[in-house]
Motif scaffolding. Structure first.
Motif, short mmCIF file in Angstrom:
data_model
loop_
_atom_site.label_atom_id
_atom_site.label_comp_id
_atom_site.label_asym_id
_atom_site.label_seq_id
_atom_site.Cartn_x
_atom_site.Cartn_y
_atom_site.Cartn_z
N ASP A 99 0.85 -1.16 0.11
CA ASP A 99 0.00 -0.10 0.14
C ASP A 99 0.89 1.35 -0.10
O ASP A 99 1.91 1.17 0.44
N SER A 100 0.38 2.30 -0.54
CA SER A 100 0.84 3.68 -0.22
C SER A 100 0.07 4.19 0.87
O SER A 100 -1.09 3.99 1.10
N VAL A 101 0.65 4.82 1.45
CA VAL A 101 0.10 5.60 3.04
C VAL A 101 0.15 6.93 2.86
O VAL A 101 1.18 7.51 2.83
N GLU A 102 -0.91 7.65 3.07
CA GLU A 102 -1.07 9.12 3.26
C GLU A 102 -1.14 9.29 4.67
O GLU A 102 -2.09 8.67 5.51
N GLY A 103 -0.38 10.42 5.25
CA GLY A 103 -0.26 10.79 6.60
C GLY A 103 0.60 9.79 7.29
O GLY A 103 1.44 9.31 7.03
N ASP A 104 0.28 10.02 8.56
CA ASP A 104 1.00 9.24 9.52
C ASP A 104 0.85 7.70 9.55
O ASP A 104 -0.48 7.27 9.49
N PRO A 105 1.83 6.87 9.38
CA PRO A 105 1.68 5.67 9.19
C PRO A 105 0.96 4.81 10.43
O PRO A 105 0.18 3.85 10.30
N ALA A 106 1.10 5.59 11.70
CA ALA A 106 0.35 4.90 12.85
C ALA A 106 -1.04 5.04 12.95
O ALA A 106 -2.10 4.28 13.17
N HIS B 267 10.03 2.80 -9.32
CA HIS B 267 9.18 3.62 -10.30
C HIS B 267 8.95 4.96 -9.56
O HIS B 267 9.07 5.76 -10.29
N TYR B 268 8.68 5.02 -8.51
CA TYR B 268 8.61 6.25 -7.94
C TYR B 268 9.92 7.25 -7.99
O TYR B 268 9.42 8.39 -8.37
N ASN B 269 11.06 6.77 -8.00
CA ASN B 269 12.18 7.31 -8.00
C ASN B 269 12.26 7.71 -9.44
O ASN B 269 12.71 9.01 -9.62
N GLU B 270 11.83 7.23 -10.35
CA GLU B 270 11.68 7.58 -11.73
C GLU B 270 10.75 8.59 -12.32
O GLU B 270 10.83 9.39 -12.93
N ALA B 271 9.39 8.19 -11.74
CA ALA B 271 8.25 8.94 -12.23
C ALA B 271 7.82 10.16 -11.25
O ALA B 271 7.08 10.99 -11.42
N VAL C 28 2.57 2.56 -11.08
CA VAL C 28 2.42 1.18 -10.26
C VAL C 28 1.19 0.71 -10.09
O VAL C 28 0.64 -0.69 -10.33
N ARG C 29 0.00 1.49 -9.84
CA ARG C 29 -0.96 1.22 -9.65
C ARG C 29 -1.82 0.72 -11.03
O ARG C 29 -2.61 -0.29 -11.16
N GLU C 30 -1.45 1.11 -12.00
CA GLU C 30 -1.76 0.85 -13.39
C GLU C 30 -1.15 -0.56 -13.86
O GLU C 30 -2.09 -1.40 -14.24
N GLU C 31 -0.23 -0.74 -13.47
CA GLU C 31 0.56 -2.14 -13.69
C GLU C 31 -0.16 -3.30 -13.08
O GLU C 31 -0.29 -4.39 -13.40
#
Length: 111
Positions: free
Chosen positions: A61-68, A95-99, A105-108
């Motif tokens: 998952d990608s996480v928005e905000g505080d992971p806790a 992928h994030y480093n490049e784009a 990533v979600r599309e893949e």
């Protein structure tokens, strides 16, 4: 991703605070953070039944905000087994480093 494999530039593994999931599932989630604050987590899928032999499903998952106490999490992909999920997380970091985005990533994972 093995213990000897390094993370992509700008990414590090972050210690997490034990949460309820740790108390009921001995498999530790893994949290990664980019220097810009972007966070990914690798967690056992809810309802996982690995001890009974019914699979070992993991989610990245990608996480928005505080992971806790995240404001929102977005599933990037699901994999069978923790090692495959960690390898997928590493691909997502690259992928994030490049784009500078996780949209590709979600599309893949939608394939």
């Amino acid at each position: 991703m093995s213990n000897t494999e390094s993370l992509p530039d700008g990414w590090s593994e972050v210690d997490h605070d034990p949460q309820v999931v740790d108390k009921y599932d001995a498999r530790q989630p893994t949290l990664f953070e980019n220097v810009d604050g972007t966070t990914l987590q690798v967690v056992p899928e809810v309802g996982n039944r690995a001890p009974t032999g019914e699979g070992d499903h993991w989610r990245v998952d990608s996480v928005e905000g505080d992971p806790a106490a995240p404001e929102e999490t977005t599933v990037l992909g699901e994999r069978e087994g923790r090692s495959d999920a960690l390898a997928f997380a590493r691909e997502a970091m690259e992928h994030y480093n490049e784009a500078r985005s996780l949209d590709g990533v979600r599309e893949e994972t939608a394939r």
